[in-house]
Design an enzyme around this catalytic site. Structure first.
Site, PDB file in Angstrom:
ATOM      1  N   ASP A   1       2.190  -1.825 -13.793  1.00 13.91           N
ATOM      2  CA  ASP A   1       2.798  -2.505 -12.647  1.00 13.91           C
ATOM      3  C   ASP A   1       3.182  -3.944 -12.983  1.00 13.91           C
ATOM      4  O   ASP A   1       4.263  -4.410 -12.626  1.00 13.91           O
ATOM      5  CB  ASP A   1       1.829  -2.507 -11.453  1.00 13.91           C
ATOM      6  CG  ASP A   1       1.549  -1.098 -10.944  1.00 13.91           C
ATOM      7  OD1 ASP A   1       2.209  -0.144 -11.414  1.00 13.91           O
ATOM      8  OD2 ASP A   1       0.655  -0.965 -10.080  1.00 13.91           O
TER       9      ASP A   1
ATOM     10  N   GLY B   1       0.806  -1.217   0.000  1.00 11.31           N
ATOM     11  CA  GLY B   1       0.000   0.000   0.000  1.00 11.31           C
ATOM     12  C   GLY B   1       0.835   1.262   0.000  1.00 11.31           C
ATOM     13  O   GLY B   1       0.360   2.333   0.362  1.00 11.31           O
TER      14      GLY B   1
ATOM     15  N   GLY C   1       2.472   2.395  -2.764  1.00  4.24           N
ATOM     16  CA  GLY C   1       2.666   2.846  -4.137  1.00  4.24           C
ATOM     17  C   GLY C   1       3.855   2.179  -4.817  1.00  4.24           C
ATOM     18  O   GLY C   1       4.324   2.635  -5.856  1.00  4.24           O
TER      19      GLY C   1
ATOM     20  N   SER D   1       1.113  -5.406  -4.841  1.00  3.56           N
ATOM     21  CA  SER D   1       0.055  -6.268  -5.385  1.00  3.56           C
ATOM     22  C   SER D   1       0.518  -6.943  -6.677  1.00  3.56           C
ATOM     23  O   SER D   1       0.355  -8.151  -6.849  1.00  3.56           O
ATOM     24  CB  SER D   1      -1.237  -5.473  -5.617  1.00  3.56           C
ATOM     25  OG  SER D   1      -1.047  -4.423  -6.533  1.00  3.56           O
TER      26      SER D   1
END
Ligand code: ADP
Ligand code: MG
Length: 378
Positions: free
Chosen positions: A168, A118, A120, A124
């Site tokens: 990402d 979380g 940035g 994930s």
């Protein structure tokens, strides 16, 4: 390999271990879902998955970040919305592979990571990509880096419910040590751009403000919808198709909130081109002011910064950074600062002092070097 921990948890040896890194994006923010350009590097921080294939349809998941027994799921019963908590990320990859027709079953997965969550820095995608790579090898799937990244993105879009772009996952899968990855998110063509900080006498500081963003909370989806609405109003397939020369005229045709979004996306794609030109010319230090201009655009036009990221950028630049900007989706998360080698400690100290004076939680600061993408470890 964390074989001992795996054996203790699951009662047998793993088949192998895989790793996928977090990332920072140098420039090109909120451009990936507008078919534009991005320029990420992989971090040395990575998520490692130790795994053993199972043929009974059971998916057993444990992360060192969580307490208690492994989560147990049946792969046949996986459904979007049906998996609570962090397990949704690994489960999403298995569900997406099965949806695409790959006959993959269960697995025992042990997850250990030093990518902050979380922040940035894309923990994930690191988790999704490590699981996707493990599944490719465990089930001998004929999927290349691009297809694995797309699988991981679809998993996050369709199963987790975050409408993220492709940056990402492509960064985590495809970055290489020593280079930044220039990616055209429309056709996924790419180029590894040498990014040798040490040779240029520079450091890249990552300042994790400790303000947790939550991309699943709807703000990101709203921004994306706004960009798509603006493109539709302008009669374009995507904002990438608006040439800089037509920007002023286009802005006049849009409601003010959408015009601001459009101005960011168009100028941000230009900034990626500008940075690429500087890197190709070996002028790394000259990249700094482009990063700072990118931050101003994210703060004033796209409006995804927050007091902590703005403060980190402002103080870093005042303390001698050549440039700084928030990186990642925004609403908190991390800032990158390009600093002369000898100035890194001073910049870090000034930022820590400014956060203390403002009453913010102490930031976490480290140097990043462009590192390897996802890989099998053992
Ligand atoms: P970011 O990708 O920027 O770190 P996200 O909100 O997209 O932030 O993803 C963070 C979420 O990913 C965490 O809340 C958690 O559910 C999951 N996650 C990431 N890494 C791990 C890990 N090592 N173990 C368990 N869950 C993780
Ligand atoms: Mg994420």
């Amino acid at each position: 390999m964390s074989t001992d921990a795996f054996r203790r948890l699951f009662g047998h040896d793993p088949d192998g271990e895989w790793a996928a890194p977090g990332r920072v994006n140098l420039i090109g923010e909120h451009t990936d879902y507008n078919d534009g350009f991005v320029l990420p590097i992989a971090l040395p921080h990575a998520t490692r998955v130790t795994a053993r294939r199972r043929d009974d349809g059971l998916l057993r998941l444990h992360s060192t970040r969580t307490e208690g027994d492994p989560v147990e799921l049946s792969v046949d019963e996986l459904a979007p919305g049906g998996v609570p908590g962090w397990a949704v990320y690994p489960a999403s990859v298995v569900w997406t592979l099965r949806r695409a027709g790959h006959e993959v079953g269960g697995a025992d997965l042990h997850i250990a990571s030093d990518v902050p969550s979380g922040a940035g820095l894309s923990s994930s995608a690191a988790l999704e990509c490590a699981v996707a790579l493990a599944y490719r090898d465990l089930h001998k799937l004929d999927l290349d880096v691009r297809e694995l990244a797309l699988t991981a993105q679809q998993a996050e879009n369709d199963f987790v419910g975050v409408p993220c772009g492709i940056m990402d996952q492509m960064a985590s899968m495809g970055c290489e040590e020593g280079s930044a990855l220039l990616l055209d998110t429309r056709d996924l063509t790419q180029r590894q751009v040498p990014f040798d900080l040490a040779a240029a006498g520079l450091r890249l500081l990552v300042i994790d403000t400790r303000v947790k963003h939550d991309l699943a909370d709807g703000a990101y989806a709203q921004l994306r919808a706004g960009c798509e609405q603006a493109a539709a109003l302008l009669g374009l397939p995507a904002l990438r198709d608006l040439p800089t020369g037509s920007l002023t005229a286009a802005l006049d045709r849009l409601p003010p909130e959408l015009a601001l979004l459009v101005r960011h996306v168009v100028t941000e794609n230009d900034r990626v081109r500008e940075v690429i030109g500087l890197l190709d010319a070996g002028r790394l230090a000259a990249v700094g002011p482009v990063l700072t201009a990118g931050h101003a655009s994210l703060r004033d036009d796209f409006r995804v910064s927050c007091p902590e990221t703005d403060l980190a950028v402002e103080v870093a630049v005042a303390a001698g950074a050549l440039g700084a900007r928030m990186t990642g989706g925004g609403f908190g998360g991390s800032v990158i600062a390009l600093v002369p080698d000898g100035g890194a400690d001073g910049v870090a100290a000034e930022v820590v002092a400014a956060f203390a004076a403002a009453g913010h939680t102490a930031p976490r600061i480290f140097s990043a070097t462009p590192s390897a993408g996802a890989r099998r470890l053992g």
